[in-house]
Design a protein around this motif. Structure first.
Motif, PDB file in Angstrom:
ATOM      1  N   ARG A  37      26.340 -56.148 -66.497  1.00 56.80           N
ATOM      2  CA  ARG A  37      26.149 -54.750 -66.096  1.00 56.80           C
ATOM      3  C   ARG A  37      27.396 -53.917 -66.422  1.00 56.80           C
ATOM      4  O   ARG A  37      27.289 -52.783 -66.911  1.00 56.80           O
ATOM      5  CB  ARG A  37      25.840 -54.677 -64.602  1.00 56.80           C
ATOM      6  N   LEU A  38      28.559 -54.462 -66.177  1.00 53.51           N
ATOM      7  CA  LEU A  38      29.793 -53.758 -66.496  1.00 53.51           C
ATOM      8  C   LEU A  38      29.917 -53.530 -67.993  1.00 53.51           C
ATOM      9  O   LEU A  38      30.321 -52.461 -68.447  1.00 53.51           O
ATOM     10  CB  LEU A  38      31.005 -54.537 -65.977  1.00 53.51           C
ATOM     11  N   LEU A  39      29.559 -54.552 -68.780  1.00 56.26           N
ATOM     12  CA  LEU A  39      29.614 -54.419 -70.227  1.00 56.26           C
ATOM     13  C   LEU A  39      28.667 -53.331 -70.725  1.00 56.26           C
ATOM     14  O   LEU A  39      28.998 -52.556 -71.618  1.00 56.26           O
ATOM     15  CB  LEU A  39      29.256 -55.756 -70.883  1.00 56.26           C
ATOM     16  N   GLU A  40      27.478 -53.281 -70.135  1.00 56.32           N
ATOM     17  CA  GLU A  40      26.497 -52.271 -70.549  1.00 56.32           C
ATOM     18  C   GLU A  40      26.974 -50.872 -70.167  1.00 56.32           C
ATOM     19  O   GLU A  40      26.787 -49.914 -70.922  1.00 56.32           O
ATOM     20  CB  GLU A  40      25.145 -52.574 -69.917  1.00 56.32           C
ATOM     21  N   MET A  41      27.567 -50.743 -69.003  1.00 49.35           N
ATOM     22  CA  MET A  41      28.117 -49.452 -68.605  1.00 49.35           C
ATOM     23  C   MET A  41      29.212 -49.022 -69.566  1.00 49.35           C
ATOM     24  O   MET A  41      29.269 -47.857 -70.000  1.00 49.35           O
ATOM     25  CB  MET A  41      28.680 -49.537 -67.187  1.00 49.35           C
ATOM     26  N   PRO A  96      21.839 -46.257 -75.551  1.00 48.37           N
ATOM     27  CA  PRO A  96      22.877 -47.174 -75.065  1.00 48.37           C
ATOM     28  C   PRO A  96      23.133 -47.008 -73.575  1.00 48.37           C
ATOM     29  O   PRO A  96      23.889 -47.786 -72.993  1.00 48.37           O
ATOM     30  CB  PRO A  96      24.106 -46.767 -75.884  1.00 48.37           C
ATOM     31  N   CYS A  97      22.500 -46.011 -72.988  1.00 49.88           N
ATOM     32  CA  CYS A  97      22.714 -45.737 -71.564  1.00 49.88           C
ATOM     33  C   CYS A  97      21.458 -46.004 -70.743  1.00 49.88           C
ATOM     34  O   CYS A  97      21.135 -45.258 -69.805  1.00 49.88           O
ATOM     35  CB  CYS A  97      23.183 -44.303 -71.367  1.00 49.88           C
ATOM     36  N   THR A  98      20.736 -47.065 -71.073  1.00 51.72           N
ATOM     37  CA  THR A  98      19.538 -47.418 -70.313  1.00 51.72           C
ATOM     38  C   THR A  98      19.774 -48.663 -69.466  1.00 51.72           C
ATOM     39  O   THR A  98      18.855 -49.393 -69.160  1.00 51.72           O
ATOM     40  CB  THR A  98      18.346 -47.677 -71.255  1.00 51.72           C
ATOM     41  N   PHE A  99      21.050 -48.923 -69.137  1.00 51.43           N
ATOM     42  CA  PHE A  99      21.345 -50.095 -68.315  1.00 51.43           C
ATOM     43  C   PHE A  99      20.712 -49.942 -66.927  1.00 51.43           C
ATOM     44  O   PHE A  99      20.429 -48.848 -66.459  1.00 51.43           O
ATOM     45  CB  PHE A  99      22.855 -50.309 -68.180  1.00 51.43           C
ATOM     46  N   TYR A 100      20.496 -51.062 -66.313  1.00 46.32           N
ATOM     47  CA  TYR A 100      19.837 -51.096 -65.003  1.00 46.32           C
ATOM     48  C   TYR A 100      20.641 -50.335 -63.965  1.00 46.32           C
ATOM     49  O   TYR A 100      21.848 -50.507 -63.839  1.00 46.32           O
ATOM     50  CB  TYR A 100      19.670 -52.544 -64.534  1.00 46.32           C
ATOM     51  N   GLN A 101      19.955 -49.479 -63.239  1.00 42.68           N
ATOM     52  CA  GLN A 101      20.590 -48.723 -62.158  1.00 42.68           C
ATOM     53  C   GLN A 101      20.112 -49.216 -60.805  1.00 42.68           C
ATOM     54  O   GLN A 101      18.912 -49.321 -60.547  1.00 42.68           O
ATOM     55  CB  GLN A 101      20.255 -47.226 -62.285  1.00 42.68           C
ATOM     56  N   ARG A 102      21.048 -49.540 -59.948  1.00 40.85           N
ATOM     57  CA  ARG A 102      20.681 -49.929 -58.603  1.00 40.85           C
ATOM     58  C   ARG A 102      20.188 -48.712 -57.827  1.00 40.85           C
ATOM     59  O   ARG A 102      20.595 -47.590 -58.079  1.00 40.85           O
ATOM     60  CB  ARG A 102      21.899 -50.523 -57.884  1.00 40.85           C
ATOM     61  N   SER A 103      19.322 -48.971 -56.850  1.00 40.21           N
ATOM     62  CA  SER A 103      18.846 -47.879 -56.003  1.00 40.21           C
ATOM     63  C   SER A 103      20.012 -47.341 -55.180  1.00 40.21           C
ATOM     64  O   SER A 103      20.780 -48.108 -54.592  1.00 40.21           O
ATOM     65  CB  SER A 103      17.739 -48.377 -55.065  1.00 40.21           C
ATOM     66  N   LEU A 104      20.161 -46.046 -55.177  1.00 36.57           N
ATOM     67  CA  LEU A 104      21.268 -45.444 -54.455  1.00 36.57           C
ATOM     68  C   LEU A 104      20.932 -45.305 -52.975  1.00 36.57           C
ATOM     69  O   LEU A 104      19.834 -44.911 -52.593  1.00 36.57           O
ATOM     70  CB  LEU A 104      21.603 -44.072 -55.039  1.00 36.57           C
ATOM     71  N   HIS A 105      21.899 -45.632 -52.142  1.00 37.05           N
ATOM     72  CA  HIS A 105      21.756 -45.469 -50.698  1.00 37.05           C
ATOM     73  C   HIS A 105      23.143 -45.210 -50.131  1.00 37.05           C
ATOM     74  O   HIS A 105      24.131 -45.084 -50.875  1.00 37.05           O
ATOM     75  CB  HIS A 105      21.118 -46.715 -50.072  1.00 37.05           C
ATOM     76  N   LYS A 106      23.240 -45.112 -48.833  1.00 37.93           N
ATOM     77  CA  LYS A 106      24.511 -44.751 -48.217  1.00 37.93           C
ATOM     78  C   LYS A 106      25.624 -45.742 -48.546  1.00 37.93           C
ATOM     79  O   LYS A 106      26.797 -45.383 -48.579  1.00 37.93           O
ATOM     80  CB  LYS A 106      24.334 -44.639 -46.700  1.00 37.93           C
ATOM     81  N   ALA A 107      25.273 -46.989 -48.764  1.00 34.56           N
ATOM     82  CA  ALA A 107      26.285 -48.013 -49.030  1.00 34.56           C
ATOM     83  C   ALA A 107      26.571 -48.190 -50.517  1.00 34.56           C
ATOM     84  O   ALA A 107      27.289 -49.108 -50.898  1.00 34.56           O
ATOM     85  CB  ALA A 107      25.837 -49.340 -48.426  1.00 34.56           C
ATOM     86  N   ALA A 117      24.971 -40.628 -61.900  1.00 30.28           N
ATOM     87  CA  ALA A 117      25.149 -39.210 -62.232  1.00 30.28           C
ATOM     88  C   ALA A 117      25.347 -39.024 -63.734  1.00 30.28           C
ATOM     89  O   ALA A 117      24.835 -38.076 -64.339  1.00 30.28           O
ATOM     90  CB  ALA A 117      26.344 -38.642 -61.466  1.00 30.28           C
ATOM     91  N   TYR A 118      26.072 -39.955 -64.344  1.00 27.73           N
ATOM     92  CA  TYR A 118      26.328 -39.863 -65.783  1.00 27.73           C
ATOM     93  C   TYR A 118      25.047 -40.055 -66.577  1.00 27.73           C
ATOM     94  O   TYR A 118      24.754 -39.301 -67.517  1.00 27.73           O
ATOM     95  CB  TYR A 118      27.362 -40.902 -66.191  1.00 27.73           C
ATOM     96  N   VAL A 119      24.269 -41.073 -66.217  1.00 29.43           N
ATOM     97  CA  VAL A 119      23.024 -41.332 -66.935  1.00 29.43           C
ATOM     98  C   VAL A 119      22.050 -40.169 -66.768  1.00 29.43           C
ATOM     99  O   VAL A 119      21.320 -39.820 -67.702  1.00 29.43           O
ATOM    100  CB  VAL A 119      22.394 -42.651 -66.452  1.00 29.43           C
ATOM    101  N   GLN A 120      22.037 -39.560 -65.596  1.00 32.43           N
ATOM    102  CA  GLN A 120      21.182 -38.385 -65.396  1.00 32.43           C
ATOM    103  C   GLN A 120      21.576 -37.263 -66.353  1.00 32.43           C
ATOM    104  O   GLN A 120      20.713 -36.595 -66.938  1.00 32.43           O
ATOM    105  CB  GLN A 120      21.278 -37.911 -63.945  1.00 32.43           C
ATOM    106  N   ALA A 121      22.887 -37.047 -66.524  1.00 34.35           N
ATOM    107  CA  ALA A 121      23.352 -36.008 -67.443  1.00 34.35           C
ATOM    108  C   ALA A 121      23.010 -36.370 -68.889  1.00 34.35           C
ATOM    109  O   ALA A 121      22.645 -35.507 -69.692  1.00 34.35           O
ATOM    110  CB  ALA A 121      24.862 -35.816 -67.292  1.00 34.35           C
TER     111      ALA A 121
END
Length: 316
Positions: A37-41, A96-107, A117-121
């Protein structure tokens, strides 16, 4: 705020680590999911700051020519190459920015939040890019429409670059840890070979410029610290130079010249600027002179990294 130079370096430094690691580490030793995941980011950031930025400059030239001539420029615009938003697309190359995104939550971690935020942009910019690609595929693009699209793509690019800063800052620490681990694995398998000497020096250079920038920003940088950094980098440069001189017929994995052959001169020139800065500082030179020395040092560092990335991209 991180400088443009620091951002570009942060994403490009890992390109060299990637090719060495892929070639030297046996395929059976799989990376952890988090490492992947880090490599893909990192690949996403590196692509956006290299290929996409170059394509955007190409587009800018195309646009300026169209506006100036009020006619179709005699140029070929290859497009932005942002890829499909579908990771498993069969119709076109995935982004190149289609890496897996974890669901965002408070933690959620700062890295997850910044990456999302970057992938959204990035995804927001894609329709603007495609509209321009379709417009410039016509024989005679309409100037009013070109102006309208230009404003939209410039705004989208500015937002993408702004979101790249916190993304890179959040990614930097875990990537440094991963780099160190991978470099150790390369040494374990092949010893201190050409890859080790080159990458070791470049990572030391990266750590050194980070230290200089941080200490200078906090106004805690001293001549002794500059001198210590100069000595350590010069020692690393001499070690690498000695290794390559002992093997004059050494080639890269693809049969070309070793990467070191393309960076040895700009690397030594950059190290020399550190010595100049330290000498002027010890001699109590005027602030304007020290400021100029620091700027020259930064420019030398940029030139070294440009040569390094060019050599890596050309050979690997």
């Amino acid at each position: 705020m991180i400088s443009n130079r620091a951002f570009a370096i942060a994403v490009c430094v890992f390109l060299g680590i990637v090719w060495s690691y892929k070639m030297l580490v046996p395929a059976r030793e799989r990376l952890s999911d988090e490492s992947v995941r880090l490599l893909e980011m990192n690949h996403c950031l590196a692509y956006s700051d290299t290929v996409l930025r170059i394509r955007f400059l190409d587009y800018q030239t195309y646009f300026d020519t169209l506006i100036d001539r009020k006619s179709m420029p005699i140029l070929h615009f290859a497009g932005f190459g942002m890829g499909s938003g579908d990771r498993y697309s069969t119709n076109e190359k995935p982004s190149p920015c289609t890496f897996y995104q974890r669901s965002l939550h408070k933690a959620s971690s700062p890295l997850d939040i910044a990456a999302n935020a970057y992938v959204q942009a990035y995804d927001k910019m894609r329709p603007e890019a495609r509209a321009i690609e379709q417009l410039y595929a016509r024989r005679s693009p309409e100037v009013p429409q070109a102006l309208q699209f230009h404003q939209a793509i410039e705004k989208a690019m500015e937002e993408l670059q702004a979101r790249a800063i916190p993304f890179n800052q959040a990614l930097e620490s875990p990537m440094l840890t991963l780099r160190a681990s991978q470099l150790e694995q390369i040494e374990e398998r092949l010893g201190r070979d050409q890859h080790w000497y080159t990458l070791n020096f470049m990572l030391m250079a990266r750590q050194g410029i980070d230290q200089l920038t941080e200490l200078a920003g906090n106004k805690r940088l001293t001549p002794d610290q500059v001198q210590a950094l100069h000595h350590s980098l010069l020692a690393a440069w001499n070690d690498a130079e000695g290794y390559f001189k002992s093997l004059p017929r050494l080639t890269s994995a693809e049969g070309g010249k070793p990467v070191w052959s393309g960076i040895r001169e700009p690397a030594k020139a950059w190290i020399d600027t550190l010595a100049t800065l330290q000498q002027h500082w010890t001699a109590q030179a005027e602030p304007i002179q020290l400021s100029s020395d620091f700027e020259v040092m930064g420019q030398g560092y940029d030139r070294m990294w440009m040569r390094y990335n060019l050599a890596v991209q050309n050979q690997y």
